[in-house]
Design a protein around this motif. Structure first.
Motif, PDB file in Angstrom:
ATOM      1  N   ILE A 117      10.502 -16.228 -15.902  1.00  0.00           N
ATOM      2  CA  ILE A 117      11.717 -16.956 -15.555  1.00  0.00           C
ATOM      3  C   ILE A 117      12.745 -16.707 -16.648  1.00  0.00           C
ATOM      4  O   ILE A 117      12.481 -16.980 -17.826  1.00  0.00           O
ATOM      5  CB  ILE A 117      11.442 -18.465 -15.410  1.00  0.00           C
ATOM      6  N   THR A 120      12.755 -25.906 -21.495  1.00  0.00           N
ATOM      7  CA  THR A 120      11.898 -24.731 -21.335  1.00  0.00           C
ATOM      8  C   THR A 120      10.502 -25.142 -20.907  1.00  0.00           C
ATOM      9  O   THR A 120       9.902 -24.552 -20.005  1.00  0.00           O
ATOM     10  CB  THR A 120      11.841 -23.932 -22.652  1.00  0.00           C
ATOM     11  N   VAL A 148      18.704 -21.382 -14.731  1.00  0.00           N
ATOM     12  CA  VAL A 148      17.716 -20.339 -14.422  1.00  0.00           C
ATOM     13  C   VAL A 148      18.451 -19.190 -13.753  1.00  0.00           C
ATOM     14  O   VAL A 148      19.076 -19.367 -12.702  1.00  0.00           O
ATOM     15  CB  VAL A 148      16.596 -20.872 -13.510  1.00  0.00           C
ATOM     16  N   ILE A 199      10.462 -26.321 -17.272  1.00  0.00           N
ATOM     17  CA  ILE A 199      10.516 -25.193 -16.336  1.00  0.00           C
ATOM     18  C   ILE A 199       9.158 -24.512 -16.241  1.00  0.00           C
ATOM     19  O   ILE A 199       8.666 -24.202 -15.152  1.00  0.00           O
ATOM     20  CB  ILE A 199      11.603 -24.195 -16.792  1.00  0.00           C
ATOM     21  N   ARG A 200       8.550 -24.287 -17.403  1.00  0.00           N
ATOM     22  CA  ARG A 200       7.262 -23.595 -17.410  1.00  0.00           C
ATOM     23  C   ARG A 200       6.186 -24.407 -16.691  1.00  0.00           C
ATOM     24  O   ARG A 200       5.404 -23.880 -15.893  1.00  0.00           O
ATOM     25  CB  ARG A 200       6.834 -23.316 -18.851  1.00  0.00           C
ATOM     26  N   ALA A 246      16.253 -17.689 -18.367  1.00  0.00           N
ATOM     27  CA  ALA A 246      17.067 -18.907 -18.450  1.00  0.00           C
ATOM     28  C   ALA A 246      18.150 -18.736 -19.506  1.00  0.00           C
ATOM     29  O   ALA A 246      17.945 -18.081 -20.528  1.00  0.00           O
ATOM     30  CB  ALA A 246      16.191 -20.116 -18.780  1.00  0.00           C
ATOM     31  N   VAL A 280       8.948 -18.290 -19.962  1.00  0.00           N
ATOM     32  CA  VAL A 280      10.381 -18.531 -19.846  1.00  0.00           C
ATOM     33  C   VAL A 280      11.069 -17.727 -20.932  1.00  0.00           C
ATOM     34  O   VAL A 280      10.789 -17.900 -22.121  1.00  0.00           O
ATOM     35  CB  VAL A 280      10.721 -20.030 -19.987  1.00  0.00           C
TER      36      VAL A 280
END
Length: 425
Positions: A54, A70, A42, A73-74, A56, A88
Motif C-alpha cells: 500500500i 500506518t 492511500v 492501514i496495515r 501512502a 505500507v
C-alpha cells in the motif's frame, strides 16, 4: 475460521486488491476526515500473490500520527481474507529524516535477542549469552537492555544506578564483572513506563547512541517481546549484525516465533537461529520429562536450532560460572555470524531498483550473458528477484531450476526494499 474467510489459492490479484481497497474505507484520515482512500492518503494498492503493498502519502503528519495511521492501514489490510502479508510504503512525514544509527565506533558486532512472546526466557538467554561470550579470553562484551516495559537485566545481574556520565556527557555503562551493561531500568528508578511508540523508539535509539560503550568485540541487545513498534523501529534503525530468536517448543510459541522471523527477514536482519528454551526437565528419579508437545522447531522455522535448554535452575544461575549450555550457544552464534558475514556485494553489482519491469529483465539477461564462466553475477532489486533467475537460466541455454543450473545460486533480503541475487556460472 468462518466460512466466508476461506479464500481459494487461485483468487485473482485484482479481486484481492479491490477487497483491500474496500476495507481501507473503514480507516479514517486523521487530517482531512473521511476515509484514507477517498481523501487520497492511500495512493495505490498492489498485490503480488497474497502479499499487499500500500502506497501512502504521509507528508504533513507528525511522526506519531504517521505511525498510528500506518499501523491502522496495515492492520485493516491484514484483516482482509486472503492477505498473508501487508506493507505500507510512502513519503515520510514532515521533518522525518533517515534515522538509521551507525554502530558505536568501538563496537565490532551487534547481536539482537528477541522473542515472539514474553515469559519464554528471552532476557535470561540474552544475559547468559553475553556472559558466555565474555568468558572468551580477551573478548570484551556489552549488554544493552532495550526491553523498555520489562527491563530485567539489572535484577538478573544485581545492578543498581545511578548512571554516571563521562566528560562528553555520554552515559557510562555499569560494570557487571566480565561485561558492561546499560538498561532503561537503571534510569527509571523502578517506576512504571507507559511510553507510546515514537517516544519509546526515541528512548531506545538515544540510549543506544548516547552510551559510552568503549571498545567492544560484541554488544548483545535484549529486545522487547513481540512484533510491536519498538521492535520494528529497532530493527530498522539499530545496526544489528544478526539475531537470535527464543521460543519454547510449544506449537503456539513456535508459530508466533515464525511471524517474528518474517519481520526480521523483511527488514534485512540476518537470523542466526533459534534457542529452544524449557525443552524438558530431569526429575530426581533420573527420568526426562517433556513440558510441551513435541515440535520440530528447525523444520517449522526453517532456521537452525542453536541450542536446546532444559528447564533447570542452572540455566538461571547468575552467581556461579556460565552454564555449559550457554558456552555451546555462544560457539554456535559465532559460527553462524561467520556464515552470514560471508556474503558481500561488490560495487559493480547490477542495481535494478526503480527501473521499469521490462528494462530490469532486459538488463539482467544481457549482463548475465556476458558474464564469464566461473564469474559471480550480483543483482540488486527492490523486491524478490527470484523470478528473474529462470530468465537467466534460459539466457545461457541451461535447463532446470536455478539451484541445479548454476554452480552456486542464492537470494538474500538485506532490507525492506533491498534484495540481492548472487549467481556463479
Amino acid at each position: 475460521m468462518a466460512k466466508h474467510d476461506i479464500v481459494p489459492d487461485d483468487v485473482p490479484t485484482d479481486d484481492l486488491a479491490d477487497r483491500v481497497r474496500n476495507g481501507l474505507r473503514d480507516v479514517e484520515d486523521p487530517d482531512l476526515g473521511g476515509n484514507v482512500l477517498d481523501s487520497g492518503l492511500v495512493t495505490a494498492v498492489s498485490v503480488d500473490e497474497r502479499v499487499v503493498r500500500i502506497d501512502a502519502d504521509l507528508t504533513g503528519f507528525d511522526e506519531p500520527t504517521a505511525e498510528d495511521v500506518t499501523e491502522a492501514i496495515r492492520r485493516r489490510a491484514l484483516a482482509t481474507p486472503g492477505v498473508e502479508r501487508a506493507t505500507v510504503e510512502g513519503d515520510a512525514p514532515d521533518g522525518a529524516a533517515d534515522d538509521e544509527i551507525d554502530g558505536p565506533a568501538g563496537v565490532d558486532t551487534v547481536i539482537a535477542v528477541a522473542s515472539a512472546k514474553g515469559g519464554v526466557g528471552k532476557t535470561t538467554v540474552s544475559t547468559q549469552l553475553a556472559r558466555a561470550l565474555a568468558a572468551e579470553p580477551d573478548h570484551d562484551v556489552g549488554l544493552f537492555d532495550a526491553d523498555l516495559y520489562g527491563p530485567n537485566v539489572p535484577e538478573l545481574l544485581d545492578l543498581e544506578g545511578p548512571i554516571a556520565a563521562d566528560a562528553e556527557g555520554n552515559a557510562e555503562p555499569i560494570d557487571a564483572g566480565d561485561l558492561t551493561a546499560m538498561s532503561v531500568g537503571l534510569i527509571a528508578n523502578d517506576e512504571p513506563l507507559a511510553w507510546r511508540g515514537a517516544m519509546a523508539h526515541e528512548a531506545v535509539s538515544e540510549l543506544f547512541e548516547d552510551t559510552a560503550w568503549g571498545e567492544l568485540d560484541t554488544l548483545v541487545v535484549d529486545l522487547p517481546p513481540g512484533t510491536g513498534d519498538i521492535v520494528l523501529t529497532a530493527l530498522q534503525s539499530l545496526p544489528i549484525d544478526g539475531a537470535v530468536l527464543v521460543s519454547t517448543p510449544h506449537p503456539t510459541s513456535v508459530a508466533d516465533t515464525s511471524r517474528s522471523a518474517t519481520l526480521f527477514e523483511e527488514n534485512g536482519v540476518p537470523l542466526l537461529g533459534t534457542v529452544v528454551n524449557m525443552r524438558g526437565f530431569t526429575c530426581d528419579c533420573g527420568r526426562e520429562h517433556d513440558l510441551f508437545p513435541d515440535t520440530d522447531v528447525e523444520r517449522e522455522l526453517d532456521k537452525p536450532v542453536l541450542c536446546e535448554l532444559p528447564f533447570d535452575e542452572r540455566v538461571r544461575d547468575f552467581d556461579d560460572g556460565v552454564p555449559a549450555e550457554m558456552i555451546d550457544l555462544a560457539d554456535a552464534v559465532r559460527e553462524r555470524l561467520e556464515d552470514v558475514d560471508d556474503f558481500s556485494v561488490p560495487d559493480h553489482a547490477l542495481d535494478l531498483r526503480g527501473l521499469p519491469k521490462p528494462i530490469r529483465h532486459e538488463q539482467a539477461t544481457e549482463e548475465f550473458r556476458v558474464t564469464e564462466p566461473g564469474e559471480w553475477f550480483y543483482l540488486l532489486n527492490d523486491h524478490d528477484p527470484s523470478p528473474l533467475a529462470a530468465e537467466l537460466v534460459a539466457a545461457v541455454g541451461r535447463d532446470g531450476p536455478p539451484g541445479d543450473a548454476f554452480e552456486e545460486y542464492e537470494v538474500r533480503r538485506r532490507g525492506p526494499n533491498e534484495w540481492v541475487m548472487a549467481v556463479s556460472r
